[in-house]
Design a protein around this motif. Structure first.
Motif, PDB file in Angstrom:
ATOM      1  N   GLU A   1       0.839  -1.199   0.000  1.00 50.36           N
ATOM      2  CA  GLU A   1       0.000   0.000   0.000  1.00 50.36           C
ATOM      3  C   GLU A   1       0.877   1.253   0.000  1.00 50.36           C
ATOM      4  O   GLU A   1       0.599   2.224  -0.705  1.00 50.36           O
ATOM      5  CB  GLU A   1      -0.916   0.008   1.233  1.00 50.36           C
TER       6      GLU A   1
ATOM      7  N   LYS B   1       3.961   1.495  -1.067  1.00 50.40           N
ATOM      8  CA  LYS B   1       4.647   1.606  -2.360  1.00 50.40           C
ATOM      9  C   LYS B   1       3.731   2.226  -3.404  1.00 50.40           C
ATOM     10  O   LYS B   1       4.144   3.080  -4.188  1.00 50.40           O
ATOM     11  CB  LYS B   1       5.089   0.224  -2.845  1.00 50.40           C
ATOM     12  N   ARG B   2       2.479   1.768  -3.392  1.00 48.74           N
ATOM     13  CA  ARG B   2       1.533   2.272  -4.376  1.00 48.74           C
ATOM     14  C   ARG B   2       1.295   3.772  -4.147  1.00 48.74           C
ATOM     15  O   ARG B   2       1.280   4.568  -5.090  1.00 48.74           O
ATOM     16  CB  ARG B   2       0.216   1.495  -4.263  1.00 48.74           C
ATOM     17  N   ALA B   3       1.148   4.161  -2.869  1.00 48.32           N
ATOM     18  CA  ALA B   3       0.897   5.569  -2.565  1.00 48.32           C
ATOM     19  C   ALA B   3       2.099   6.426  -2.963  1.00 48.32           C
ATOM     20  O   ALA B   3       1.946   7.522  -3.499  1.00 48.32           O
ATOM     21  CB  ALA B   3       0.569   5.728  -1.083  1.00 48.32           C
TER      22      ALA B   3
ATOM     23  N   ILE C   1      -0.014  10.948   2.297  1.00 47.18           N
ATOM     24  CA  ILE C   1      -0.817   9.779   1.901  1.00 47.18           C
ATOM     25  C   ILE C   1       0.039   8.520   1.928  1.00 47.18           C
ATOM     26  O   ILE C   1      -0.441   7.434   2.238  1.00 47.18           O
ATOM     27  CB  ILE C   1      -1.501   9.934   0.518  1.00 47.18           C
ATOM     28  N   THR C   2       1.325   8.666   1.621  1.00 47.06           N
ATOM     29  CA  THR C   2       2.222   7.505   1.679  1.00 47.06           C
ATOM     30  C   THR C   2       2.395   7.049   3.125  1.00 47.06           C
ATOM     31  O   THR C   2       2.295   5.857   3.434  1.00 47.06           O
ATOM     32  CB  THR C   2       3.584   7.870   1.068  1.00 47.06           C
TER      33      THR C   2
ATOM     34  N   ALA D   1      -0.752   5.360   4.215  1.00 52.06           N
ATOM     35  CA  ALA D   1      -0.898   4.019   3.642  1.00 52.06           C
ATOM     36  C   ALA D   1      -0.048   3.019   4.420  1.00 52.06           C
ATOM     37  O   ALA D   1      -0.504   1.919   4.750  1.00 52.06           O
ATOM     38  CB  ALA D   1      -0.505   4.035   2.171  1.00 52.06           C
ATOM     39  N   GLU D   2       1.192   3.413   4.730  1.00 52.71           N
ATOM     40  CA  GLU D   2       2.066   2.514   5.513  1.00 52.71           C
ATOM     41  C   GLU D   2       1.468   2.239   6.895  1.00 52.71           C
ATOM     42  O   GLU D   2       1.479   1.105   7.375  1.00 52.71           O
ATOM     43  CB  GLU D   2       3.455   3.140   5.710  1.00 52.71           C
TER      44      GLU D   2
ATOM     45  N   ALA E   1      -1.650  -0.043   6.606  1.00 52.68           N
ATOM     46  CA  ALA E   1      -1.279  -1.421   6.241  1.00 52.68           C
ATOM     47  C   ALA E   1      -0.618  -2.132   7.411  1.00 52.68           C
ATOM     48  O   ALA E   1      -0.869  -3.315   7.653  1.00 52.68           O
ATOM     49  CB  ALA E   1      -0.348  -1.408   5.027  1.00 52.68           C
TER      50      ALA E   1
ATOM     51  N   LEU F   1      -6.395  -0.512   2.009  1.00 47.97           N
ATOM     52  CA  LEU F   1      -6.745   0.632   1.176  1.00 47.97           C
ATOM     53  C   LEU F   1      -7.421   0.089  -0.075  1.00 47.97           C
ATOM     54  O   LEU F   1      -6.787  -0.105  -1.114  1.00 47.97           O
ATOM     55  CB  LEU F   1      -5.496   1.433   0.810  1.00 47.97           C
TER      56      LEU F   1
ATOM     57  N   PRO G   1      -4.985   5.821  -1.981  1.00 50.24           N
ATOM     58  CA  PRO G   1      -5.344   7.131  -1.435  1.00 50.24           C
ATOM     59  C   PRO G   1      -5.676   8.161  -2.514  1.00 50.24           C
ATOM     60  O   PRO G   1      -5.196   8.073  -3.632  1.00 50.24           O
ATOM     61  CB  PRO G   1      -4.096   7.552  -0.651  1.00 50.24           C
TER      62      PRO G   1
END
Lengths: 710, 710
Positions: free
Chosen positions: A247, A249-251, B312-313, B316-317, B320, B326, B350
């Motif tokens: 997640e 990485k994708r963000a 947002i990164t 997300a981390e 997760a 997400l 995100p």
């Protein structure tokens, strides 16, 4: 000699390209902010349509400016970037900071625009910051070229893939009010200057004591590792690296277009290079501030002091969860504490010197002194209400509490051990805590963050100690070079197992005895040569990659006839599986004694380059992925740390009838494989799996190697 | 009907025993605090030497008081406790709160004093709070009998093993300023009233919406589990349980004398009972506040919205790392977002609706609505600078930002999905955030804490859903009772494997076919009966506990002669090992097909009682301890969660050529073993190890059971 970027990051003359008299425009606000924050350099507005902006003489073009220009702050839209950078080049401007977005992060068109801009910059020797950044702040000349006010000055540098995250750390500094910022920069697309160059520059900046990095992806991770290795021994680098989860990485990709690398690889290589990694955004600032304040920590043994319990339990859990130890205080120290507070509830560590009914702030100082003198203790942590005694119990205890705060600073310097105070009153900003902080002692509101700070301090100084042993650059081995040349000449990239064994042997790695059976009659000699015990038989063929799948492996074969039959069976099975396989023969080797299955590998990571892997082998590798990585080459200390870093290191210490692994031998193997890979970078992959570790040495039961053709 | 403790925790008349006119004494300060905080009940000072204290008529003794007394606040020293409690009894006082320390937590002498006090209390039916506590606060009648001021009132109850930790949470409430306290109590030594009774009382208290517990150890963990099961479906309970590490256990023991139980057992049983566990002290208050505010969360799928990347990164981390997903937004939602913000940087989740140059607070409301309407999304999280737009960008955006804050509250109620805002401006307490919070939406300063709040919300509602399936009380099985009686009669506590198999079969658990060889000639019939394949042979003897060590096991034996030889070999080996062993014979069973080695066990935990364990078997058990626990009995939903909770659950899904495990069969096994243990509590230990799980069913390869000799 200052770093080449030093002038760009601390410009004495700053041209604002796209300067404006319109207060809504960035080209106006930029100049306004510079003035407001007392910029000590010279501001040069550039705008063909104005003669003066905010009282500064305005020039029609960069070329028209008589002065030397260190930095051009480019406020114009993306599409003008090539022209502006060309003007910079013609004028001899050192660097240009491109604020605009709309480059490679946005579209293919933008990518082409960015490439074109970079090409022009290279042509003229102009260095580029950004594009797609929110500006730059540097404290040396009060150069505030970022859209933010009230930036506290201090020794922390903030550098990152995201302007927002950098600003969020700045807000922490503003709230905390103590330790401010030396340089602050979001790197944007790193089209020219990348993380490693900024790092090098900050490394040599006298105004920066600790560097905080927020990183979503490297453009040149190898160069970063090399820069970090140079800088971290004298200046701590605290990093939040994204990419721990799919997640994340994708963000990161959607945010900065960054390709976050493999986190396991990156975290291993970065830690090896002395970087202090944190995994929560709220740990960056506290850890950095603590590292800037406290003396070195010689080990991981922490003492906890409180007046009253509960919080000591929470502290013990938080420290243990971060690999810190609550070492027992010596009997002498315990006796001292008992003498100070006879009614103390706990004196061995954690220390709870509560027990009476009255608050006694003076106990903190007396007990702290006793504890800091204890040779079993590397750092000290206070938890609870200290720092708020005056607020809680009234002004009558203020003088004592304040005096203890001053003493703590003196003790920290005298005993050269870190002190960290957790106070429930941290958010109330009491007078005592102000005094404490001025005495150089860090404090935190939450027990877990205080514990994390100590863990980061311990991590940093562990790295420093480890990095004192330099890893010599390994020299190529002639026999290995020759063998690789031979394999290359044959047009292959995968080595036969017999060849892989030759390479290992040439690199000084003990390989088990083996015999290649080329014809049925070889069985007798092989059995004799290999001692008569049970053998493992494997096909040797350039056309069979997955030997087991092809029926090319037989284990536990004993006696001449059985070996002969098994070898024939293997050849038959392989022929059935791959009709036209070119087979060299069947390799016979003694079955390895029972042991712990390990894996040692070398691979070429797309970001971090050649890396070595160590971990548990067999089913563990696939299901549990208990492996750790380091960049090649590794020192003995690195290799020792690898053994200590796997999750289930208990497997190395003898469980369930397995032997305790001969760790020095495994460390030696890692160092040798690393040296082999470093000296022969044409070997792109090494896979020793399993390495069966014994109480005495190890057996490499299977070895695969891949080389690069040409 | 109110809970029996309700009157004690919310007293209408409160006697202060040891009341004093000396402002330094607790007996003075206690009354002063009650007055200052507007206590609505009646204060009755008790002191033989005073006629009035702080304006209240003072009585020489409790017996002299004409009114009924709900609670006696006992400020006198420990040694007087028995006399004071006897007076309470004679007067018919409902409860006594003993502040003094110096009881069981301090010394053996203190323990005897405590026992004596409790005995007197039991004799008269007086309930005791403490001793060794810092008092009680309850908001209903503004009863502040704790040494602390400015306690914000609200729906959170705070209960714990430590007054200090409870106060530290209170400080968080004071800093945060929004959600206050209904009842606050440190339980002290729990000499009489224990955690479970307080919990039951708070469970039925209309003024309490969420209960926060800090627990170092239970005195009756089984009773607590039972109380929690009743309360958690309607009222969230957030708990920090110490004892995760050896260091934490040691600190808890030194602090409260508590024996922290096994954390793995406790956390499993408590979660099963619906308790929300957190592992950081700074998560208790935020998680509880969020649980009190937001609607139920139907799954673990969270959408993140921000203006600008980076954060947002990090979000997300953080999500997760806490097992939140997400989920991708539907194409329809993405189209809606694109229509709202054509230049948005990321729209799948995100969501980064930045991209333009101007701040647009209104996008948050529009995008939030689109996201909340998405069926793929269970909760929404904002990250970044929202809540501080007016501060950052000027008052011109204030009206829009404030309107969005109000809308968010409305949307949360309309769409019945939790919303959590993380704002870098949370510490600045902006007007927008005040409006947001008044609209019922929680906010946090740090991304990780906001993510943790959502994880706790998801955990709680998962528990609630799971707990809707009641576990029927299992009935004893006649055949099992008979067999246990037989074994007891023989004076043994360990069942023979043949007997354990009988018990399993009687409980409806499929056991592999087996034949007991009593004499060499039985081999032929056994081989025939068991299908002619490879067999496992094991000695059956009440005198051989560790069969392998005694040479009592042979595996992979095929054919009549081999079976006969192996059986003879086993008997010979056992005789050598244990000369006078009474041997029933050798049990032959088919070798289990290859599969995943699991372990299923039942044990009697000293704190939590009968618990069932599930995990990976074989070498995993010892090295990795990948096992989870639940209290007996377990429902199917509990058992399913157990399978899902082991760390390396990937091992159940088919790795490295192993089959994907037949999970329904394993769930069925767990439910049946649990029911067996619950119906026959005289079975104190069951150890099925390994259970070899196949793609279709399982084979119990070894079964051990221990019964209690009553």
């Amino acid at each position: 000699m200052p770093h080449p970027l030093d002038r760009i990051l601390n410009p004495r003359t700053l041209a604002v390209v796209g300067a404006s008299n319109d207060p809504e425009k960035r080209g106006y606000r930029a100049i306004k902010t510079l003035i407001t924050d007392g910029y000590e350099g010279k501001i040069i507005p550039i705008n063909p349509k104005a003669s003066a902006i905010l009282g500064f003489k305005c020039y029609a073009s960069l070329e028209a400016v008589p002065d030397e220009i260190d930095l051009a702050l480019v406020c114009t839209p993306a599409r003008l970037a090539p022209d502006v950078v060309r003007s910079c080049g013609k004028k001899g401007v050192q660097g240009a900071l491109l604020l605009a977005g709309g480059f490679s992060e946005a579209s293919e068109e933008g990518r082409i625009l960015e490439e074109k801009t970079v090409a022009i910059a290279r042509e003229y020797g102009v260095r580029l910051i950004g594009p797609n950044t929110n500006g730059l702040f540097s404290a040396r000349l009060n150069c505030n070229a970022i859209a933010w006010f009230n930036i506290p000055r201090g020794p922390l540098a903030l550098l990152g893939s995201s302007g927002n995250v950098i600003l969020s750390i700045l807000i922490e500094a503003q709230i905390h009010k103590y330790m401010g910022i030396s340089t602050m920069l979001s790197v944007g697309n790193q089209c020219d200057i990348m993380f490693h160059e900024y790092l090098e520059c900050l490394g040599s900046d006298a105004g920066t004591e600790v560097i905080i990095l927020y990183i979503e992806g490297f453009k040149d991770a190898r160069a970063f590792l090399s820069a970090a290795r140079k800088i971290t021994p004298s200046k701590p680098v605290v990093m939040y690296l994204s990419g721990r989860s799919a997640e994340g990485k994708r963000a990161a990709r959607s945010h900065s277009g960054s390709l976050a690398g493999d986190y396991a690889v990156g975290s291993g290589a970065l830690r090896q290079a002395g970087v202090v990694l944190v995994t929560q955004s709220d740990h960056m600032y506290p850890a950095a501030e603590a590292l800037a304040l406290v003396p070195p920590m010689r080990g991981r043994r922490v003492a906890v002091i409180s007046e009253g319990g509960g919080v000591i339990t929470v502290a013990a859990e938080a420290l243990a969860a971060r690999g810190l130890e609550l070492a027992q205080l010596t009997p002498e120290t315990q006796a001292k504490i008992h003498a100070i507070v006879p009614a103390a509830s706990a004196i061995s560590n954690p220390v709870d010197h509560g027990g009476g009914t009255d608050p006694r702030a003076e106990y903190y100082g007396l007990v702290a002194k006793a504890v800091l003198e204890d040779p079993n203790i590397d750092a000290l942590m206070f938890v609870g209400f200290f720092g708020g005694y005056a607020l809680r119990y009234g002004e009558s205890v203020a003088a004592t509490e304040n005096a203890v705060c001053v003493e703590l600073g003196e003790m920290m310097r005298k005993y050269r051990k870190p002190i960290m105070v957790q106070s429930h009153y941290a958010h109330f900003r009491t007078n005592a805590l102000d005094i404490l902080r001025r005495a150089g002692v860090p404090f935190q509101r939450h027990i877990e963050i205080a514990a994390q700070c100590l863990a980061s301090i311990a991590d940093y100084h562990e790295s420093r100690r480890r990095m004192t042993t330099a890893t010599p650059a390994p020299a190529p081995v002639a026999a290995v070079s020759a063998l690789i040349a031979k394999v290359r000449a044959s047009g292959r990239s995968a080595l036969l197992e017999t060849e892989a064994r030759e390479v290992l042997a040439a690199a000084g790695v003990p390989v088990p005895r083996s015999v290649l059976l080329r014809k049925p009659e070889d069985a007798a000699a092989a059995v004799k040569a290999l001692g008569g015990g049970a053998l493992a038989l494997k096909v040797v063929s350039q056309d069979v990659l997955h030997k087991s799948d092809a029926g090319g492996v037989r284990l536990d074969v004993t006696g001449e006839q059985a070996v002969r039959d098994a070898a024939a069976g293997i050849l038959q099975a392989v022929k059935t599986h791959t009709a036209d396989a070119c087979v060299d023969g069947v390799l016979a080797a003694p079955m390895a004694p029972k042991g712990v299955e390990l894996i040692v590998g070398v691979a070429r990571d797309p970001q971090y380059g050649q890396v070595i892997m160590f971990g548990l082998g067999g089913v563990f590798v696939e299901a549990i992925k208990d492996v750790v990585f380091r960049a090649v080459p590794v020192s003995r200390a690195d290799a020792e740390e690898m053994l200590d870093e796997i999750k289930f290191k208990v497997m190395l210490d003898g469980v369930r009838g397995l032997p305790a692994v001969d760790k020095p031998a495994i460390v030696d193997l890692l160092v040798k494989i690393s040296a082999l890979a470093a000296a022969h970078p044409e070997i792109t992959e090494i896979d020793l799996n399993p390495v069966i570790a014994h109480g005495d040495g190890y057996t490499i039961a299977d070895a695969r190697m891949i080389i690069r053709q040409s």
